[in-house]
Design an enzyme around this catalytic site. Structure first.
Site, PDB file in Angstrom:
ATOM      1  N   PRO A   2       1.228  -1.533   0.417  1.00 27.31           N
ATOM      2  CA  PRO A   2       0.084  -0.208   0.212  1.00 27.31           C
ATOM      3  C   PRO A   2       0.952   1.167   0.130  1.00 27.31           C
ATOM      4  CG  PRO A   2      -0.510  -1.006   2.264  1.00 27.31           C
ATOM      5  CD  PRO A   2       0.576  -1.830   1.336  1.00 27.31           C
ATOM      6  N   GLU A   3       0.815   1.926  -1.265  1.00 22.88           N
ATOM      7  CA  GLU A   3       1.196   3.647  -0.961  1.00 22.88           C
ATOM      8  C   GLU A   3       0.598   4.697  -0.297  1.00 22.88           C
ATOM      9  OE1 GLU A   3       3.413   4.148  -4.794  1.00 22.88           O
ATOM     10  OE2 GLU A   3       3.371   1.968  -5.331  1.00 22.88           O
ATOM     11  N   ARG A 112       2.092 -12.122   4.863  1.00 18.91           N
ATOM     12  CA  ARG A 112       3.620 -12.059   4.659  1.00 18.91           C
ATOM     13  C   ARG A 112       4.344 -12.272   5.799  1.00 18.91           C
ATOM     14  NH1 ARG A 112       5.957 -11.076  -1.175  1.00 18.91           N
ATOM     15  NH2 ARG A 112       7.837 -12.219  -0.051  1.00 18.91           N
ATOM     16  N   ARG A 155      21.395  16.173  -6.659  1.00 18.49           N
ATOM     17  CA  ARG A 155      21.281  14.716  -7.214  1.00 18.49           C
ATOM     18  C   ARG A 155      21.640  13.830  -8.139  1.00 18.49           C
ATOM     19  NH1 ARG A 155      18.977  13.440  -1.667  1.00 18.49           N
ATOM     20  NH2 ARG A 155      19.515  11.036  -1.940  1.00 18.49           N
TER      21      ARG A 155
END
Ligand SMILES: [Zn+2]
Length: 276
Positions: A2-3, A112, A155
């Site tokens: 889930p995000e 899991r 970056r």
């Protein structure tokens, strides 16, 4: 996993069910999933307390209880947090049950067993290891293109890896990073510092749009995710690239390609998202 849109949907579906109910009973069926508390302490600190609100930070769900206690859940791969108004039987994958007043139960179900929960207090919640390092909330008004620009400056990692890094922006995972990059027309392999100011603006907009649309659809149910009442989301039917490697681009018809980036798969359109 889930995000942000899935955790936000769980938050929105759980909050009206949980607010005002008190915890009557705590059943820990798999103590290893407690991050910082013993089953006995969890019971001692929760029983008798009323739930005052349900919040979210990045992919973390926060249950606020009276007296300043906060239960923090991270659902990881397969965790599901489901409210049952009449209670429900324990299954082989039930890891935690909170018995609530006027009978109702909240179950953590997790095939899991990677989900973790912590118990902390309001004054310490932002110091929890995972939360302390989180970058800005992408849907909050103070998340601006300038802030994204500053996070990417200097970056050299790929823009996809930078978006997955929760310090750049909180709550994005593989699905919505791929979708936002497609929408912005940016190749996931490009170094973060190579984006032009216009591209950063476009990416900022794409991140917010895709997250908002996914929340409106109740999230993406690719494998395990369901909301706080056990219902799947619908955004999987609207994905442009995630999970569609080898299929034609919805915009230009070119076959979508996949790449591996830091052990994670990424899918993009070589024509709509050129590398140079
Ligand atoms: Zn395309």
């Amino acid at each position: 996993m889930p995000e942000l849109p899935e955790v936000e949907t769980i938050r929105r579906t759980l909050e009206p069910c949980l607010i005002g109910r008190a915890v009557e009973r705590v059943e820990v069926l798999r103590p290893k999933q407690l991050g910082n508390v013993t089953p006995a302490d969890l019971e001692r600190r929760l029983v008798g307390r009323r739930i005052e609100g349900v919040g979210r930070r990045g992919k973390y769900l926060l249950v606020h209880l009276e007296g300043g206690e906060v239960l923090v859940f991270h659902l990881r791969m397969t965790g599901r947090l489901i409210f049952y108004p009449e209670g429900a039987p324990v299954t082989p994958y039930t890891r935690l049950v909170l018995g609530l007043t006027s009978p109702a139960e909240l179950h953590l179900h997790d095939v899991r067993s990677f989900a973790v929960l912590w118990l902390t207090t309001e004054d310490k919640v932002n110091a929890l290891p995972g939360l302390a390092a989180l970058g800005p909330e992408p849907l909050e008004p103070f998340f601006t293109p300038q802030e994204l620009k500053a996070a990417l400056a200097g970056r050299r990692s790929s823009i996809k890896s930078l978006l997955l890094n929760q310090e750049t922006v909180a709550g994005l995972g593989n699905i919505y990073a791929d979708e936002a990059l497609f929408r912005a027309g940016i190749n996931p392999l490009r170094p973060g510092n190579s984006l032009t100011p216009e591209e950063v603006n476009g990416l900022w907009r794409a991140i917010r749009e895709v997250l908002e649309e996914a929340i409106s659809s109740g999230g993406t149910s690719f494998r395990d995710y369901v909301d706080g009442r056990g219902r799947p989301g619908a955004f999987q039917t609207r994905l442009s690239v995630y999970g569609r490697k080898g299929e034609p681009c919805r915009r230009c018809g070119t076959l979508l390609v996949g790449a591996r980036l830091g052990g994670r798969s990424t899918v993009y359109c070589p024509r709509c998202q050129p590398l140079s």
